[in-house]
Design a protein around this motif. Structure first.
Motif, PDB file in Angstrom:
ATOM      1  N   LEU A 326       0.878  -1.169  -0.081  1.00 57.53           N
ATOM      2  CA  LEU A 326       0.082  -0.052   0.102  1.00 57.53           C
ATOM      3  C   LEU A 326       0.766   1.189  -0.027  1.00 57.53           C
ATOM      4  CD1 LEU A 326      -1.599  -2.513   1.430  1.00 57.53           C
ATOM      5  CD2 LEU A 326      -3.132  -0.396   2.342  1.00 57.53           C
ATOM      6  N   GLN A 327       0.688   2.155  -0.997  1.00 57.39           N
ATOM      7  CA  GLN A 327       1.625   3.141  -1.221  1.00 57.39           C
ATOM      8  C   GLN A 327       0.852   4.408  -1.290  1.00 57.39           C
ATOM      9  OE1 GLN A 327       3.699   2.108  -4.674  1.00 57.39           O
ATOM     10  NE2 GLN A 327       5.494   1.225  -3.508  1.00 57.39           N
ATOM     11  N   GLY A 328       0.720   5.396   0.040  1.00 58.90           N
ATOM     12  CA  GLY A 328       0.084   6.534  -0.253  1.00 58.90           C
ATOM     13  C   GLY A 328      -1.548   6.431  -0.364  1.00 58.90           C
ATOM     14  N   VAL A 329      -1.896   5.284   0.142  1.00 57.18           N
ATOM     15  CA  VAL A 329      -3.566   4.899   0.213  1.00 57.18           C
ATOM     16  C   VAL A 329      -4.212   5.816   1.019  1.00 57.18           C
ATOM     17  CG1 VAL A 329      -5.147   2.977   0.632  1.00 57.18           C
ATOM     18  CG2 VAL A 329      -3.095   2.587  -0.718  1.00 57.18           C
ATOM     19  N   THR A 330      -5.583   6.401   0.473  1.00 57.47           N
ATOM     20  CA  THR A 330      -6.196   6.984   1.582  1.00 57.47           C
ATOM     21  C   THR A 330      -7.691   6.711   1.101  1.00 57.47           C
ATOM     22  OG1 THR A 330      -6.814   8.784  -0.174  1.00 57.47           O
ATOM     23  CG2 THR A 330      -4.657   9.054   1.209  1.00 57.47           C
ATOM     24  N   TYR A 331      -8.373   6.761   2.277  1.00 55.52           N
ATOM     25  CA  TYR A 331      -9.957   6.474   1.946  1.00 55.52           C
ATOM     26  C   TYR A 331     -10.591   7.273   2.997  1.00 55.52           C
ATOM     27  CZ  TYR A 331     -14.172   3.809   1.580  1.00 55.52           C
ATOM     28  OH  TYR A 331     -15.773   3.434   1.396  1.00 55.52           O
ATOM     29  N   ASP A 347       1.257   3.866   4.170  1.00 47.87           N
ATOM     30  CA  ASP A 347       2.234   3.098   3.354  1.00 47.87           C
ATOM     31  C   ASP A 347       2.638   1.645   4.203  1.00 47.87           C
ATOM     32  OD1 ASP A 347       3.445   4.929   1.312  1.00 47.87           O
ATOM     33  OD2 ASP A 347       3.576   6.278   2.961  1.00 47.87           O
ATOM     34  N   LEU A 348       2.468   0.634   3.655  1.00 50.93           N
ATOM     35  CA  LEU A 348       2.352  -0.455   4.308  1.00 50.93           C
ATOM     36  C   LEU A 348       2.934  -1.660   3.382  1.00 50.93           C
ATOM     37  CD1 LEU A 348       1.876  -2.439   6.810  1.00 50.93           C
ATOM     38  CD2 LEU A 348      -0.393  -2.725   5.744  1.00 50.93           C
ATOM     39  N   GLY A 382      -3.784   6.759  -4.076  1.00 49.11           N
ATOM     40  CA  GLY A 382      -2.769   5.960  -3.844  1.00 49.11           C
ATOM     41  C   GLY A 382      -2.600   4.585  -4.373  1.00 49.11           C
ATOM     42  N   ARG A 383      -1.772   3.614  -4.195  1.00 49.11           N
ATOM     43  CA  ARG A 383      -1.630   2.540  -4.802  1.00 49.11           C
ATOM     44  C   ARG A 383      -1.660   1.368  -4.078  1.00 49.11           C
ATOM     45  NH1 ARG A 383       3.833  -0.102  -7.083  1.00 49.11           N
ATOM     46  NH2 ARG A 383       2.982  -1.199  -8.789  1.00 49.11           N
ATOM     47  N   LEU A 528      -0.850   5.481  10.039  1.00 47.36           N
ATOM     48  CA  LEU A 528      -0.343   4.474  10.463  1.00 47.36           C
ATOM     49  C   LEU A 528       1.040   4.467  10.770  1.00 47.36           C
ATOM     50  CD1 LEU A 528      -0.670   1.064  10.437  1.00 47.36           C
ATOM     51  CD2 LEU A 528       0.289   1.323   8.186  1.00 47.36           C
ATOM     52  N   SER A 529       1.778   3.974  11.823  1.00 46.17           N
ATOM     53  CA  SER A 529       3.035   4.353  12.290  1.00 46.17           C
ATOM     54  C   SER A 529       3.565   2.966  13.029  1.00 46.17           C
ATOM     55  CB  SER A 529       3.073   5.673  13.020  1.00 46.17           C
ATOM     56  OG  SER A 529       2.360   5.372  14.392  1.00 46.17           O
TER      57      SER A 529
END
Length: 542
Positions: A326-331, A347-348, A382-383, A528-529
């Protein structure tokens, strides 16, 4: 028109044959009236073949009516089955956020109430066509007796039908309002069933729900139905009355205007009296068609809301994966207004064989993240990639087959579906989860009637384990377990899944078990961190 298209799609051949048989039956009935008229007005010495013709017409009426009704039963059931299948297919293929916005109460009302309304109207459609044929033939017969009288009869019938249609249009407003109110009633009935424990535990809440919520919603629906039905009933009676007014004019007024034979008047009265039956059938069918049109419009509205089906997946599930990113994913939950909750950017990277714990406070976005990860939600930005390739709409359904999931609000079917597990594996998981008395090993039935929340989740985990996908996602699975099964989950089940090569993603608050995880991530206000590595390492060392 759309209602008739539903009929054509269901079985146009059965509908056509049934309509033709109904029309033939109506014509035979009209033939009986004509024979009775001749028997009453002709010279008895010239009766000759009339008894035989009468008997033959009776046999034809019986045969055509029985056959037409048989076909009508077949047609109505086929129509209902097709409508339910099409709706279920659309619902299954629709994106999850769309279904959540529609709501289960509206879906249930469409699947049950609307389908039944359409089926009732379509099942009577061939009979309505037959009645229309009888009316047409009857008017032709009346014209052969006296053309001026036929014109007057048509005029009176037209006024009656026009009056009825005017009333029907007025009633339609209330019928549509009642259909809108029905969604609210179904919603509150589901709330009553789902919240029965809360209602039983608080008498004031129960009284408020019944008298301030449920009954007012039901009263609004009932009021609209009563008003609409009363208007329909009045219009129906008023329309029929014009036929008897026409008979009165024939008997009392027309002989004063023009000379007409008793035989002609007798034929007219007999025919008109008979024609009241098919006309009454048509007028009685129109309200059903009106309700069906409302139902079609409701389903169509629902269809527009869920008319973007997803690409269907292949039958077999993927057996492995190399990476998920998950790159720069937003919802964002747009339906909640400008201040709605938003997750991300996230980012995950998820790797095979790891055990990932996701922690965070209530409402921080953990479940939303899980739904994005599993492909149930589509990122706004995001991707999301699978083995280096973007997860697009074309492959999203296949991507979802990577996951065995147990969500907090997950449903538990009463049998094992889509699973072909060996008896040994089934018995192993039943024993490990303590579900011996809740599963019928021979039939695969799950005894879901009386389950605690902990037992519900244990059975859900059983189904997920037997599903045997590469990635397991658990949403607060241990939150409602007793200490024994909580320990079993973290110390036995997760390590066993890990040893068998499975990847585990667990949303959890149980920080005393963080040492089981390969890594721990925190979700705070949609972000997320990494968890405090020093804190986690201390727990692992402990």
């Amino acid at each position: 028109m759309k209602l008739f298209l539903v009929l054509i799609r269901s079985s146009w051949i059965s509908g056509l044959v049934s309509g033709l048989l109904g029309a033939l039956s109506g014509m035979m009935n009209l033939g009986l009236i004509m024979l009775i008229h001749h028997a009453l007005t002709d010279d008895p010495s010239e009766a000759g073949s009339l008894p035989y013709l009468f008997a033959g017409a009776c046999v034809m009426v019986l045969l055509t009516q029985v056959t037409a009704k048989y076909l009508l039963v077949q047609l109505s059931q086929a129509t209902a089955a097709r409508l339910r299948y099409e709706l279920c297919t659309k619902i299954i293929a629709a994106p999850l956020p769309t279904l959540e916005s529609v709501g289960p109460n509206r879906l249930l009302a469409a699947l049950i109430g609307d389908v039944n309304a359409i089926t009732a109207a379509l099942s009577a459609f061939p009979a309505a066509c037959a009645n229309a044929m009888v009316l047409a033939c009857g008017l032709v017969y009346l014209a052969t007796l006296s053309l001026p009288l036929a014109g007057g009869t048509i005029l009176m019938a037209s006024i009656g039908v026009f009056s009825f249609l005017t009333g029907l249009r007025l009633a339609n407003r209330h019928i549509r309002k009642a259909r809108e109110d029905q969604d609210e009633v179904v919603k509150q009935l589901r709330a009553m069933i789902d919240g029965i424990k809360e209602l039983k535990g608080n008498n004031m809440r129960c009284l408020d729900f019944v008298y301030d919520v449920l009954l007012p919603a039901d009263t609004r629906m009932r009021h609209s139905l009563i008003v609409g039905s009363n208007i329909q009933g009045f219009a129906h009676s008023w329309g029929r009355l014009f036929l008897f007014i026409g008979i009165g004019l024939l008997l009392f007024l027309w002989p004063q205007i023009s000379t007409v034979s008793t035989a002609t008047l007798t034929g007219y009265v007999l025919t008109i009296l008979y024609l009241t039956y098919p006309l009454d059938g048509i007028l009685g069918w129109l309200p059903a068609m009106n309700a069906a049109s409302v139902a079609v419009a409701k389903i169509e509205t629902l269809g527009l809301m869920i008319d973007r089906p997803e690409q269907q997946s292949s039958v077999s599930a993927p057996t492995k994966f190399q990476s998920i990113e998950l790159q720069g994913v937003t919802y964002r939950y747009d339906s909640m207004g400008d201040d709605c909750f938003a997750l991300g950017p996230v980012d995950l990277t998820l790797c095979p064989g790891e055990t990932l714990f996701i922690a965070g406070g209530n409402g921080s976005g953990k479940t939303t993240l899980a739904k994005l990860l599993t492909g149930l939600y589509v990122p706004d930005a995001g991707r999301l990639s699978w083995n280096g390739r973007d997860v697009t709409n074309k492959v999203r359904a296949d991507y979802r087959q990577l996951f065995s999931t147990v969500f907090v609000e997950g449903h538990l079917f009463d049998r094992l579906l889509g699973i072909d597990a060996t008896p040994g594996k089934l018995e192993h998981w039943i024993s490990l989860l303590g579900m011996e008395d809740k599963v019928d090993v021979q039939t695969g039935r799950l005894l879901t009637g009386e389950l605690s929340r902990g037992q519900h989740k244990r059975l859900a985990l059983l189904v997920a384990a037997l599903d045997d996908r590469p990635i397991f996602v658990f949403d607060e699975w241990a939150a409602e377990q007793d200490p024994e099964f909580k320990d079993t989950f973290y110390q036995q089940i997760l390590p066993e899944l890990n040893r068998s090569g499975k990847t585990v993603v667990a949303i959890t608050h149980d920080d005393r078990y963080f040492s089981v995880a390969t890594r721990v991530l925190m979700v705070t206000d949609g972000r997320l961190s990494d968890s405090d590595e020093k804190d986690v390492s201390v727990r692992k060392a402990a």
